[in-house]
Design a protein around this motif. Sequence first.
Motif, PDB file in Angstrom:
ATOM      1  N   SER A 239       0.833  -1.215   0.000  1.00  0.00           N
ATOM      2  CA  SER A 239       0.000   0.000   0.000  1.00  0.00           C
ATOM      3  C   SER A 239       0.860   1.255   0.000  1.00  0.00           C
ATOM      4  O   SER A 239       0.560   2.218  -0.709  1.00  0.00           O
ATOM      5  CB  SER A 239      -0.923   0.012   1.213  1.00  0.00           C
ATOM      6  OG  SER A 239      -1.780  -1.092   1.198  1.00  0.00           O
TER       7      SER A 239
ATOM      8  N   TRP B  11       2.437   1.564  -3.446  1.00  0.00           N
ATOM      9  CA  TRP B  11       1.428   2.019  -4.410  1.00  0.00           C
ATOM     10  C   TRP B  11       1.145   3.509  -4.246  1.00  0.00           C
ATOM     11  O   TRP B  11       1.055   4.249  -5.225  1.00  0.00           O
ATOM     12  CB  TRP B  11       0.135   1.226  -4.231  1.00  0.00           C
ATOM     13  CG  TRP B  11      -0.964   1.748  -5.099  1.00  0.00           C
ATOM     14  CD1 TRP B  11      -1.170   1.507  -6.421  1.00  0.00           C
ATOM     15  CD2 TRP B  11      -1.996   2.657  -4.706  1.00  0.00           C
ATOM     16  NE1 TRP B  11      -2.259   2.190  -6.877  1.00  0.00           N
ATOM     17  CE2 TRP B  11      -2.796   2.920  -5.832  1.00  0.00           C
ATOM     18  CE3 TRP B  11      -2.325   3.278  -3.506  1.00  0.00           C
ATOM     19  CZ2 TRP B  11      -3.882   3.765  -5.800  1.00  0.00           C
ATOM     20  CZ3 TRP B  11      -3.422   4.123  -3.476  1.00  0.00           C
ATOM     21  CH2 TRP B  11      -4.176   4.356  -4.617  1.00  0.00           C
ATOM     22  N   TYR B  12       1.023   3.959  -3.005  1.00  0.00           N
ATOM     23  CA  TYR B  12       0.741   5.373  -2.741  1.00  0.00           C
ATOM     24  C   TYR B  12       1.825   6.254  -3.343  1.00  0.00           C
ATOM     25  O   TYR B  12       1.542   7.212  -4.057  1.00  0.00           O
ATOM     26  CB  TYR B  12       0.614   5.622  -1.234  1.00  0.00           C
ATOM     27  CG  TYR B  12       0.520   7.073  -0.872  1.00  0.00           C
ATOM     28  CD1 TYR B  12      -0.676   7.764  -1.009  1.00  0.00           C
ATOM     29  CD2 TYR B  12       1.624   7.773  -0.411  1.00  0.00           C
ATOM     30  CE1 TYR B  12      -0.776   9.108  -0.699  1.00  0.00           C
ATOM     31  CE2 TYR B  12       1.543   9.106  -0.093  1.00  0.00           C
ATOM     32  CZ  TYR B  12       0.345   9.771  -0.248  1.00  0.00           C
ATOM     33  OH  TYR B  12       0.254  11.099   0.051  1.00  0.00           O
TER      34      TYR B  12
ATOM     35  N   SER C  40       4.190   5.461  -5.565  1.00  0.00           N
ATOM     36  CA  SER C  40       4.370   5.328  -7.012  1.00  0.00           C
ATOM     37  C   SER C  40       3.249   6.024  -7.773  1.00  0.00           C
ATOM     38  O   SER C  40       3.446   6.515  -8.888  1.00  0.00           O
ATOM     39  CB  SER C  40       4.457   3.856  -7.413  1.00  0.00           C
ATOM     40  OG  SER C  40       3.232   3.207  -7.181  1.00  0.00           O
ATOM     41  N   THR C  41       2.067   6.111  -7.186  1.00  0.00           N
ATOM     42  CA  THR C  41       0.942   6.772  -7.844  1.00  0.00           C
ATOM     43  C   THR C  41       1.006   8.283  -7.708  1.00  0.00           C
ATOM     44  O   THR C  41       0.838   9.008  -8.682  1.00  0.00           O
ATOM     45  CB  THR C  41      -0.393   6.262  -7.252  1.00  0.00           C
ATOM     46  OG1 THR C  41      -0.449   4.847  -7.404  1.00  0.00           O
ATOM     47  CG2 THR C  41      -1.577   6.904  -7.943  1.00  0.00           C
ATOM     48  N   PHE C  42       1.264   8.779  -6.509  1.00  0.00           N
ATOM     49  CA  PHE C  42       1.163  10.210  -6.267  1.00  0.00           C
ATOM     50  C   PHE C  42       2.447  10.987  -6.508  1.00  0.00           C
ATOM     51  O   PHE C  42       2.435  12.197  -6.481  1.00  0.00           O
ATOM     52  CB  PHE C  42       0.656  10.465  -4.851  1.00  0.00           C
ATOM     53  CG  PHE C  42      -0.782  10.065  -4.685  1.00  0.00           C
ATOM     54  CD1 PHE C  42      -1.784  10.817  -5.246  1.00  0.00           C
ATOM     55  CD2 PHE C  42      -1.124   8.913  -3.989  1.00  0.00           C
ATOM     56  CE1 PHE C  42      -3.119  10.435  -5.127  1.00  0.00           C
ATOM     57  CE2 PHE C  42      -2.434   8.544  -3.853  1.00  0.00           C
ATOM     58  CZ  PHE C  42      -3.446   9.287  -4.424  1.00  0.00           C
ATOM     59  N   THR C  43       3.566  10.289  -6.730  1.00  0.00           N
ATOM     60  CA  THR C  43       4.791  11.002  -7.046  1.00  0.00           C
ATOM     61  C   THR C  43       5.241  10.733  -8.474  1.00  0.00           C
ATOM     62  O   THR C  43       6.367  11.046  -8.831  1.00  0.00           O
ATOM     63  CB  THR C  43       5.920  10.612  -6.063  1.00  0.00           C
ATOM     64  OG1 THR C  43       6.171   9.221  -6.174  1.00  0.00           O
ATOM     65  CG2 THR C  43       5.570  10.995  -4.650  1.00  0.00           C
ATOM     66  N   LYS C  44       4.358  10.188  -9.282  1.00  0.00           N
ATOM     67  CA  LYS C  44       4.663   9.863 -10.676  1.00  0.00           C
ATOM     68  C   LYS C  44       4.691  11.140 -11.503  1.00  0.00           C
ATOM     69  O   LYS C  44       3.886  12.057 -11.282  1.00  0.00           O
ATOM     70  CB  LYS C  44       3.602   8.905 -11.219  1.00  0.00           C
ATOM     71  CG  LYS C  44       3.954   8.316 -12.575  1.00  0.00           C
ATOM     72  CD  LYS C  44       2.850   7.404 -13.050  1.00  0.00           C
ATOM     73  CE  LYS C  44       2.788   6.198 -12.148  1.00  0.00           C
ATOM     74  NZ  LYS C  44       1.824   5.200 -12.600  1.00  0.00           N
TER      75      LYS C  44
ATOM     76  N   LYS D  14       3.914  13.570 -14.414  1.00  0.00           N
ATOM     77  CA  LYS D  14       2.690  13.722 -15.212  1.00  0.00           C
ATOM     78  C   LYS D  14       2.977  14.483 -16.469  1.00  0.00           C
ATOM     79  O   LYS D  14       3.836  15.229 -16.625  1.00  0.00           O
ATOM     80  CB  LYS D  14       1.621  14.428 -14.398  1.00  0.00           C
ATOM     81  CG  LYS D  14       1.164  13.595 -13.236  1.00  0.00           C
ATOM     82  CD  LYS D  14       0.070  14.268 -12.477  1.00  0.00           C
ATOM     83  CE  LYS D  14      -0.326  13.362 -11.310  1.00  0.00           C
ATOM     84  NZ  LYS D  14      -1.371  13.855 -10.524  1.00  0.00           N
TER      85      LYS D  14
END
Length: 186
Positions: A174, A177-178, A180-184, A186
């Motif tokens: 978790s 995932w957090y 990797s998702t929110f610091t990716k 864009k």
Amino acid sequence: MEDLLNSLSTYGYIILFFYSFGGGFFAIVAAGALSYMGKMDITTSIIVATVANYIGDMFLFYMARYNKQFTQPYMKNHRRKFALSHLLIKKYGDWVVFLQKYIYGVKTLVPIAFGLTKYSFVKFGILNAPASLLWALFFGLLSYWGGEQIVSAFGYVKQNPIIMPMVLLTLLGSIWWYFSTFTKKK
């Protein structure tokens, strides 16, 4: 088990100090549960955790401000998290001193990020004191009041040892995932 509890009640405050110095909250949760069991004192645990957490954050701020060589290797490995810390500082300002205590992964980076800016050392220290106290009170009292549930959960895990690796893998997954998702990018 009894030997472990005796050693924790003997050295528990020292362990709590060093673990809280680094910003970890598991030690204050364990201290709260041990206080519920009568092995430690909840008031002393909260005071130790508050002082250690305050000193730890002030140390990180100081090292970032006056010893930038200390932070350079750390910054290379955590560029995205530092960027997230700076965004949080810009968006929420002084409130980040309070919020960072509860966000896993950035709680050690935010004092460093503040130290790298022109933020006042005194102002950070003044805000960090109540933030550290609220952090220790929240986790300490929550685990103290929920001590019966924590003790029964550990008893259940002791009877079913396969549960702990599953919980740890879920927790680590978790967190991964957090970030990797929110610091990716864009």
